[in-house]
Design a protein around this motif. Structure first.
Motif, PDB file in Angstrom:
ATOM      1  N   LYS A  68      39.979 -74.192 -53.123  1.00  0.00           N
ATOM      2  CA  LYS A  68      40.704 -73.699 -51.958  1.00  0.00           C
ATOM      3  C   LYS A  68      39.843 -73.876 -50.714  1.00  0.00           C
ATOM      4  O   LYS A  68      38.657 -73.594 -50.726  1.00  0.00           O
ATOM      5  CB  LYS A  68      41.073 -72.234 -52.146  1.00  0.00           C
ATOM      6  N   ARG A  69      40.471 -74.372 -49.655  1.00  0.00           N
ATOM      7  CA  ARG A  69      39.814 -74.489 -48.357  1.00  0.00           C
ATOM      8  C   ARG A  69      40.765 -73.905 -47.327  1.00  0.00           C
ATOM      9  O   ARG A  69      41.811 -74.490 -47.050  1.00  0.00           O
ATOM     10  CB  ARG A  69      39.496 -75.933 -48.026  1.00  0.00           C
ATOM     11  N   GLY A  70      40.397 -72.763 -46.794  1.00  0.00           N
ATOM     12  CA  GLY A  70      41.307 -72.079 -45.876  1.00  0.00           C
ATOM     13  C   GLY A  70      42.568 -71.669 -46.610  1.00  0.00           C
ATOM     14  O   GLY A  70      42.509 -71.057 -47.664  1.00  0.00           O
ATOM     15  N   SER A  71      43.723 -72.047 -46.080  1.00  0.00           N
ATOM     16  CA  SER A  71      44.997 -71.703 -46.719  1.00  0.00           C
ATOM     17  C   SER A  71      45.506 -72.824 -47.619  1.00  0.00           C
ATOM     18  O   SER A  71      46.578 -72.712 -48.202  1.00  0.00           O
ATOM     19  CB  SER A  71      46.043 -71.395 -45.649  1.00  0.00           C
ATOM     20  N   LEU A  72      44.734 -73.903 -47.748  1.00  0.00           N
ATOM     21  CA  LEU A  72      45.166 -75.070 -48.522  1.00  0.00           C
ATOM     22  C   LEU A  72      44.405 -75.197 -49.835  1.00  0.00           C
ATOM     23  O   LEU A  72      43.244 -74.818 -49.933  1.00  0.00           O
ATOM     24  CB  LEU A  72      44.958 -76.352 -47.709  1.00  0.00           C
ATOM     25  N   TRP A  73      45.080 -75.752 -50.819  1.00  0.00           N
ATOM     26  CA  TRP A  73      44.465 -76.072 -52.102  1.00  0.00           C
ATOM     27  C   TRP A  73      44.240 -77.574 -52.180  1.00  0.00           C
ATOM     28  O   TRP A  73      45.122 -78.348 -51.818  1.00  0.00           O
ATOM     29  CB  TRP A  73      45.369 -75.646 -53.258  1.00  0.00           C
ATOM     30  N   ILE A  74      43.100 -77.970 -52.687  1.00  0.00           N
ATOM     31  CA  ILE A  74      42.788 -79.382 -52.909  1.00  0.00           C
ATOM     32  C   ILE A  74      42.734 -79.590 -54.416  1.00  0.00           C
ATOM     33  O   ILE A  74      41.993 -78.906 -55.121  1.00  0.00           O
ATOM     34  CB  ILE A  74      41.438 -79.768 -52.283  1.00  0.00           C
ATOM     35  N   THR A 104      45.158 -84.482 -53.934  1.00  0.00           N
ATOM     36  CA  THR A 104      46.357 -83.972 -53.290  1.00  0.00           C
ATOM     37  C   THR A 104      46.008 -82.671 -52.591  1.00  0.00           C
ATOM     38  O   THR A 104      45.270 -81.857 -53.136  1.00  0.00           O
ATOM     39  CB  THR A 104      47.447 -83.695 -54.348  1.00  0.00           C
ATOM     40  N   VAL A 105      46.538 -82.488 -51.407  1.00  0.00           N
ATOM     41  CA  VAL A 105      46.396 -81.217 -50.695  1.00  0.00           C
ATOM     42  C   VAL A 105      47.733 -80.497 -50.801  1.00  0.00           C
ATOM     43  O   VAL A 105      48.782 -81.077 -50.534  1.00  0.00           O
ATOM     44  CB  VAL A 105      46.013 -81.442 -49.218  1.00  0.00           C
ATOM     45  N   ARG A 106      47.671 -79.240 -51.233  1.00  0.00           N
ATOM     46  CA  ARG A 106      48.895 -78.467 -51.452  1.00  0.00           C
ATOM     47  C   ARG A 106      48.779 -77.098 -50.804  1.00  0.00           C
ATOM     48  O   ARG A 106      47.688 -76.592 -50.618  1.00  0.00           O
ATOM     49  CB  ARG A 106      49.133 -78.309 -52.946  1.00  0.00           C
ATOM     50  N   ARG A 107      49.909 -76.535 -50.514  1.00  0.00           N
ATOM     51  CA  ARG A 107      49.918 -75.174 -49.961  1.00  0.00           C
ATOM     52  C   ARG A 107      49.918 -74.121 -51.054  1.00  0.00           C
ATOM     53  O   ARG A 107      49.487 -73.006 -50.841  1.00  0.00           O
ATOM     54  CB  ARG A 107      51.126 -74.992 -49.055  1.00  0.00           C
ATOM     55  N   LYS A 108      50.397 -74.492 -52.244  1.00  0.00           N
ATOM     56  CA  LYS A 108      50.429 -73.577 -53.381  1.00  0.00           C
ATOM     57  C   LYS A 108      49.402 -74.041 -54.408  1.00  0.00           C
ATOM     58  O   LYS A 108      49.208 -75.227 -54.610  1.00  0.00           O
ATOM     59  CB  LYS A 108      51.811 -73.548 -54.011  1.00  0.00           C
ATOM     60  N   GLY A 109      48.789 -73.072 -55.070  1.00  0.00           N
ATOM     61  CA  GLY A 109      47.733 -73.362 -56.026  1.00  0.00           C
ATOM     62  C   GLY A 109      48.244 -73.763 -57.390  1.00  0.00           C
ATOM     63  O   GLY A 109      49.448 -73.955 -57.593  1.00  0.00           O
ATOM     64  N   PRO A 110      47.341 -73.858 -58.352  1.00  0.00           N
ATOM     65  CA  PRO A 110      47.711 -74.286 -59.699  1.00  0.00           C
ATOM     66  C   PRO A 110      48.699 -73.315 -60.339  1.00  0.00           C
ATOM     67  O   PRO A 110      48.592 -72.102 -60.194  1.00  0.00           O
ATOM     68  CB  PRO A 110      46.379 -74.282 -60.451  1.00  0.00           C
ATOM     69  N   GLY A 111      49.685 -73.901 -61.015  1.00  0.00           N
ATOM     70  CA  GLY A 111      50.680 -73.090 -61.729  1.00  0.00           C
ATOM     71  C   GLY A 111      51.713 -72.447 -60.821  1.00  0.00           C
ATOM     72  O   GLY A 111      52.508 -71.647 -61.281  1.00  0.00           O
TER      73      GLY A 111
END
Length: 91
Positions: free
Chosen positions: A59-65, A82-89
């Motif tokens: 996690k970096r800030g509000s984003l998940w890598i 991939t950069v995502r706003r929601k984390g794993p699962g």
């Protein structure tokens, strides 16, 4: 992905290099961020679709890598990121 001894080199396949360029423009994600995720992932799981591949999440800030990679004896091969706003699962 803690390694003992000499640091393992990182190799980006062409697709991963292209994705890194795209994510750098959109989200300012660079190779240092990828190394950070691989060195100390918050989650590390097998890739459901491809045997032998793993997904490291950080996690970096509000984003998940999410970094998809394969470990080889002399190097770590980055397949994609991939950069995502929601984390794993979480979709």
């Amino acid at each position: 992905m803690k390694h003992r001894g000499a640091p393992v080199s990182l190799y980006f396949i062409r697709h991963a290099r292209n994705r890194l360029r795209q994510q750098l423009k959109r989200f300012r994600v660079d190779e240092v961020d990828v190394r950070t995720v691989l060195d100390a992932p918050q989650f590390d799981e097998p890739d459901e679709r491809h045997a032998g591949r793993r997904n490291a999440w950080g996690k970096r800030g509000s984003l998940w890598i999410r970094v998809t990679y394969v470990r080889e004896p002399q190097r770590t091969v980055v397949i994609t990121l991939t950069v995502r706003r929601k984390g794993p699962g979480r979709g």
